[in-house]
Design a protein around this motif. Sequence first.
Motif, short mmCIF file in Angstrom:
data_model
loop_
_atom_site.label_atom_id
_atom_site.label_comp_id
_atom_site.label_asym_id
_atom_site.label_seq_id
_atom_site.Cartn_x
_atom_site.Cartn_y
_atom_site.Cartn_z
N GLU A 149 0.83 -1.20 0.00
CA GLU A 149 0.00 0.00 0.00
C GLU A 149 0.86 1.25 0.00
O GLU A 149 0.54 2.23 -0.68
N LEU A 150 1.97 1.25 0.74
CA LEU A 150 2.87 2.39 0.75
C LEU A 150 3.42 2.65 -0.65
O LEU A 150 3.39 3.78 -1.14
N PHE A 151 3.91 1.61 -1.33
CA PHE A 151 4.48 1.80 -2.66
C PHE A 151 3.42 2.22 -3.68
O PHE A 151 3.70 3.00 -4.59
N LYS A 152 2.20 1.74 -3.53
CA LYS A 152 1.12 2.16 -4.43
C LYS A 152 0.87 3.66 -4.29
O LYS A 152 0.75 4.37 -5.28
N LYS A 153 0.77 4.13 -3.05
CA LYS A 153 0.51 5.55 -2.81
C LYS A 153 1.72 6.42 -3.14
O LYS A 153 1.58 7.50 -3.69
N LEU A 154 2.90 5.96 -2.79
CA LEU A 154 4.12 6.74 -2.96
C LEU A 154 4.53 6.87 -4.42
O LEU A 154 4.98 7.92 -4.86
N LEU A 155 4.35 5.79 -5.20
CA LEU A 155 4.89 5.75 -6.55
C LEU A 155 3.83 5.60 -7.64
O LEU A 155 4.18 5.56 -8.82
N GLY A 156 2.56 5.49 -7.27
CA GLY A 156 1.53 5.27 -8.27
C GLY A 156 1.59 3.87 -8.86
O GLY A 156 1.12 3.63 -9.97
N TRP A 157 2.18 2.95 -8.10
CA TRP A 157 2.32 1.57 -8.59
C TRP A 157 1.02 0.81 -8.39
O TRP A 157 0.10 1.26 -7.71
N GLU A 158 0.98 -0.39 -8.98
CA GLU A 158 -0.17 -1.26 -8.83
C GLU A 158 0.31 -2.66 -8.47
O GLU A 158 1.46 -3.03 -8.71
N GLU A 159 -0.61 -3.41 -7.89
CA GLU A 159 -0.28 -4.80 -7.58
C GLU A 159 -0.28 -5.59 -8.88
O GLU A 159 -1.20 -5.48 -9.69
N ARG A 160 0.76 -6.39 -9.08
CA ARG A 160 0.87 -7.20 -10.30
C ARG A 160 0.60 -8.66 -10.05
O ARG A 160 0.14 -9.38 -10.92
N TRP A 161 0.98 -9.12 -8.86
CA TRP A 161 0.85 -10.55 -8.57
C TRP A 161 0.96 -10.74 -7.07
O TRP A 161 1.61 -9.97 -6.37
N ARG A 162 0.32 -11.78 -6.60
CA ARG A 162 0.51 -12.22 -5.22
C ARG A 162 0.34 -13.73 -5.18
O ARG A 162 -0.40 -14.29 -5.98
N GLY A 163 1.06 -14.35 -4.27
CA GLY A 163 0.94 -15.80 -4.15
C GLY A 163 2.01 -16.40 -3.27
O GLY A 163 2.81 -15.70 -2.65
N ASP A 164 1.99 -17.72 -3.25
CA ASP A 164 2.94 -18.46 -2.44
C ASP A 164 4.34 -18.40 -3.05
O ASP A 164 4.49 -18.45 -4.27
#
Length: 133
Positions: free
Chosen positions: A21-36
């Motif tokens: 969440e910090l990187f999304k707000k700080l850099l305008g980034w988005e989540e690309r993937w999540r998993g094990d």
Amino acid sequence: MTLGRIEHANLTVTNPERSAELFKKLLGWEERWRGDSQLGGNTIHVGAPGNGADYMALYTNEDVQADKEKRFSKGEPLNHVGLVVDDLDAAEAVVEEAGLAPFSHGDYYPGKRFYFFDWDGIEFEIVSYEGDA
């Protein structure tokens, strides 16, 4: 000679959701993937939108989760991660809103910058170069 670039950094953090969440707000980034993770634990990848490269992998596992107060030692072996933004003041406001403390503000060639430690003691340099992001 070959040419290269840094594609990603993989950081061990106590709370990947909070860091993402910090990187999304700080850099305008988005989540690309999540998993094990292949080695146990789990990872969230966040990065620049529409860009197949340039991302941060945020990893955790049960051992890291068991010690929520753990802070990693600066410089062992990583000194800091440098991130470029187009609006340094806005970036600083995001860092402060997250409850983190900017320090070592500098205005010297080739750009302006400040630093902060995240919740796990990882140091980041936020820099802005005139006309570049």
